[in-house]
Scaffold this motif. Structure first.
Motif, PDB file in Angstrom:
ATOM      1  N   HIS A 154       0.829  -1.207   0.000  1.00  0.00           N
ATOM      2  CA  HIS A 154       0.000   0.000   0.000  1.00  0.00           C
ATOM      3  C   HIS A 154       0.861   1.253   0.000  1.00  0.00           C
ATOM      4  N   CYS A 155       0.265   2.358  -0.442  1.00  0.00           N
ATOM      5  CA  CYS A 155       0.930   3.663  -0.466  1.00  0.00           C
ATOM      6  C   CYS A 155       2.337   3.515  -1.039  1.00  0.00           C
ATOM      7  N   PHE A 156       2.415   2.878  -2.191  1.00  0.00           N
ATOM      8  CA  PHE A 156       3.701   2.439  -2.732  1.00  0.00           C
ATOM      9  C   PHE A 156       4.556   3.617  -3.174  1.00  0.00           C
ATOM     10  N   THR A 157       5.841   3.598  -2.726  1.00  0.00           N
ATOM     11  CA  THR A 157       6.786   4.641  -3.130  1.00  0.00           C
ATOM     12  C   THR A 157       8.150   4.044  -3.471  1.00  0.00           C
ATOM     13  N   GLU A 158       8.221   2.726  -3.557  1.00  0.00           N
ATOM     14  CA  GLU A 158       9.502   2.075  -3.805  1.00  0.00           C
ATOM     15  C   GLU A 158       9.742   1.919  -5.312  1.00  0.00           C
ATOM     16  N   SER A 159      10.648   1.030  -5.694  1.00  0.00           N
ATOM     17  CA  SER A 159      11.063   0.902  -7.091  1.00  0.00           C
ATOM     18  C   SER A 159      10.124   0.017  -7.907  1.00  0.00           C
ATOM     19  N   TYR A 160      10.194   0.190  -9.218  1.00  0.00           N
ATOM     20  CA  TYR A 160       9.422  -0.695 -10.103  1.00  0.00           C
ATOM     21  C   TYR A 160       9.884  -2.135  -9.936  1.00  0.00           C
ATOM     22  N   GLU A 161      11.184  -2.335  -9.716  1.00  0.00           N
ATOM     23  CA  GLU A 161      11.714  -3.689  -9.557  1.00  0.00           C
ATOM     24  C   GLU A 161      11.073  -4.392  -8.359  1.00  0.00           C
ATOM     25  N   MET A 162      10.884  -3.645  -7.269  1.00  0.00           N
ATOM     26  CA  MET A 162      10.217  -4.242  -6.109  1.00  0.00           C
ATOM     27  C   MET A 162       8.751  -4.536  -6.412  1.00  0.00           C
ATOM     28  N   ALA A 163       8.100  -3.602  -7.091  1.00  0.00           N
ATOM     29  CA  ALA A 163       6.705  -3.818  -7.471  1.00  0.00           C
ATOM     30  C   ALA A 163       6.563  -5.081  -8.306  1.00  0.00           C
ATOM     31  N   LYS A 164       7.474  -5.281  -9.247  1.00  0.00           N
ATOM     32  CA  LYS A 164       7.434  -6.466 -10.109  1.00  0.00           C
ATOM     33  C   LYS A 164       7.609  -7.736  -9.286  1.00  0.00           C
ATOM     34  N   GLN A 165       8.514  -7.728  -8.319  1.00  0.00           N
ATOM     35  CA  GLN A 165       8.707  -8.898  -7.461  1.00  0.00           C
ATOM     36  C   GLN A 165       7.428  -9.210  -6.675  1.00  0.00           C
ATOM     37  N   ALA A 166       6.776  -8.161  -6.180  1.00  0.00           N
ATOM     38  CA  ALA A 166       5.534  -8.361  -5.427  1.00  0.00           C
ATOM     39  C   ALA A 166       4.426  -8.884  -6.331  1.00  0.00           C
ATOM     40  N   ILE A 167       4.327  -8.330  -7.515  1.00  0.00           N
ATOM     41  CA  ILE A 167       3.312  -8.787  -8.470  1.00  0.00           C
ATOM     42  C   ILE A 167       3.525 -10.261  -8.806  1.00  0.00           C
ATOM     43  N   ASP A 168       4.773 -10.660  -8.935  1.00  0.00           N
ATOM     44  CA  ASP A 168       5.088 -12.068  -9.213  1.00  0.00           C
ATOM     45  C   ASP A 168       4.654 -12.986  -8.074  1.00  0.00           C
ATOM     46  N   LEU A 169       4.499 -12.417  -6.865  1.00  0.00           N
ATOM     47  CA  LEU A 169       4.014 -13.187  -5.716  1.00  0.00           C
ATOM     48  C   LEU A 169       2.489 -13.123  -5.589  1.00  0.00           C
ATOM     49  N   GLY A 170       1.830 -12.495  -6.563  1.00  0.00           N
ATOM     50  CA  GLY A 170       0.379 -12.389  -6.524  1.00  0.00           C
ATOM     51  C   GLY A 170      -0.138 -11.159  -5.810  1.00  0.00           C
ATOM     52  N   PHE A 171       0.739 -10.177  -5.595  1.00  0.00           N
ATOM     53  CA  PHE A 171       0.342  -8.965  -4.889  1.00  0.00           C
ATOM     54  C   PHE A 171      -0.088  -7.864  -5.855  1.00  0.00           C
ATOM     55  N   TYR A 172      -0.842  -6.916  -5.298  1.00  0.00           N
ATOM     56  CA  TYR A 172      -1.250  -5.711  -6.017  1.00  0.00           C
ATOM     57  C   TYR A 172      -0.430  -4.538  -5.486  1.00  0.00           C
ATOM     58  N   ILE A 173      -0.434  -3.444  -6.236  1.00  0.00           N
ATOM     59  CA  ILE A 173       0.285  -2.235  -5.856  1.00  0.00           C
ATOM     60  C   ILE A 173      -0.733  -1.104  -5.733  1.00  0.00           C
ATOM     61  N   SER A 174      -0.763  -0.472  -4.574  1.00  0.00           N
ATOM     62  CA  SER A 174      -1.732   0.602  -4.334  1.00  0.00           C
ATOM     63  C   SER A 174      -1.032   1.959  -4.316  1.00  0.00           C
ATOM     64  N   ILE A 175      -1.634   2.902  -5.013  1.00  0.00           N
ATOM     65  CA  ILE A 175      -1.049   4.232  -5.181  1.00  0.00           C
ATOM     66  C   ILE A 175      -1.913   5.267  -4.456  1.00  0.00           C
ATOM     67  N   SER A 176      -1.244   6.117  -3.697  1.00  0.00           N
ATOM     68  CA  SER A 176      -1.922   7.157  -2.920  1.00  0.00           C
ATOM     69  C   SER A 176      -1.718   8.528  -3.560  1.00  0.00           C
ATOM     70  N   GLY A 177      -2.128   9.558  -2.837  1.00  0.00           N
ATOM     71  CA  GLY A 177      -1.976  10.925  -3.315  1.00  0.00           C
ATOM     72  C   GLY A 177      -0.540  11.371  -3.472  1.00  0.00           C
ATOM     73  N   ILE A 178       0.412  10.606  -2.951  1.00  0.00           N
ATOM     74  CA  ILE A 178       1.825  10.955  -3.118  1.00  0.00           C
ATOM     75  C   ILE A 178       2.177  11.105  -4.594  1.00  0.00           C
ATOM     76  N   VAL A 179       1.510  10.323  -5.449  1.00  0.00           N
ATOM     77  CA  VAL A 179       1.822  10.369  -6.883  1.00  0.00           C
ATOM     78  C   VAL A 179       1.588  11.761  -7.476  1.00  0.00           C
ATOM     79  N   THR A 180       0.764  12.568  -6.823  1.00  0.00           N
ATOM     80  CA  THR A 180       0.465  13.918  -7.319  1.00  0.00           C
ATOM     81  C   THR A 180       1.472  14.956  -6.831  1.00  0.00           C
ATOM     82  N   PHE A 181       2.356  14.585  -5.904  1.00  0.00           N
ATOM     83  CA  PHE A 181       3.285  15.548  -5.319  1.00  0.00           C
ATOM     84  C   PHE A 181       4.371  15.937  -6.330  1.00  0.00           C
TER      85      PHE A 181
END
Length: 255
Positions: A154-181
């Motif tokens: 949740h509230c993801f702010t890490e790297s795409y590489e980490m996101a990809k590893q999590a997705i490979d484990l069946g996880f989702y990536i949640s984006i918060s208002g930080i993306v607008t900063f």
């Protein structure tokens, strides 16, 4: 139309809303936010949190202990009992935060491991908070066989590489208002790469209000602003983004 996949309704300053949570909920509904997930940060406040939302059948709950709330050790027996409540759709939030509290990483790690263990016992997905602990977070998820239940970073702010590893484990990536900063350029590049079928949106209210609400207390209604910003980033319609992220939420938490 929209689902706020992560908010803390029990931590809102209700004096800003005439001391009535209904005003917050009605504003969210007026902005097309028809479901929310109210997320627990510690076991001590969980019963009161559950009572706060008990009359709203479109507000779901989680149960867990945030990595920055480690004043008391997690009791895994109590955690499991609470997580078996039919109202609870997820275990967490849990995880590791080496950015704000590197000095408690040992305690955080033990708590995180216990949460992963409980999630596989109750067969409910995990809500993960992770800051500056990329390898450790993924390792614990792998070692605990979290791929059996899945979950969300949740509230993801890490790297795409980490996101990809999590997705490979069946996880989702949640984006918060930080993306607008203004300073979130790297995160925006990551969001552009993320597959729509693995994306969730959230407010993390009352924290992290998105542009154009910076400086205000965040609330679930503002997830619409997050959705509009991400839709523009990914060059899809807001309707498509809302439909897909809502489906993703249902697939992960409601099934």
């Amino acid at each position: 139309m929209f689902i706020d996949s992560h908010c803390h309704l029990d931590r809102l300053d209700l004096s800003l809303y005439n001391n009535d949570l209904n005003n917050v909920i009605n504003n969210a509904l007026a902005h097309g936010v028809n479901e929310m997930l109210c997320v627990s940060v510690d076991l001590a406040s969980y019963p009161a949190m559950l009572k706060t939302i008990e009359s709203y059948d479109f507000i779901h709950a989680s149960c867990g202990q945030h990595p920055l709330y480690q004043e008391e050790m997690v009791n895994p027996t109590v955690l499991e009992k609470y997580c078996r409540n039919s109202r609870v759709v997820a275990v967490g939030e849990t995880g590791l935060d080496a950015f704000y509290a590197p000095e408690t990483l040992e305690v955080q790690t033990q708590s995180f491991i216990e949460h992963v263990d409980v999630s596989t016992k109750v067969n409910k997905p995990l809500i993960i908070h992770t800051r500056d602990a990329r390898e450790q977070t993924i390792d614990i998820l792998k070692q605990g066989h979290a791929d059996k239940v899945g979950g969300v970073l949740h509230c993801f702010t890490e790297s795409y590489e980490m996101a990809k590893q999590a997705i490979d484990l069946g996880f989702y990536i949640s984006i918060s208002g930080i993306v607008t900063f203004k300073n979130a350029k790297e995160l925006r590049e990551t969001v552009r790469k993320l597959p729509l079928d693995r994306l969730l949106i959230e407010t993390d209210s009352p924290y992290l209000a998105p542009v154009p609400h910076r400086g205000k207390e965040n609330q679930p209604a503002f997830v619409k602003d997050v959705a509009e910003f991400i839709a523009d980033l990914k060059q899809v319609s807001v309707e498509q983004l809302a439909e897909q992220t809502s489906k993703n939420f249902q697939d992960l938490f409601i099934k």
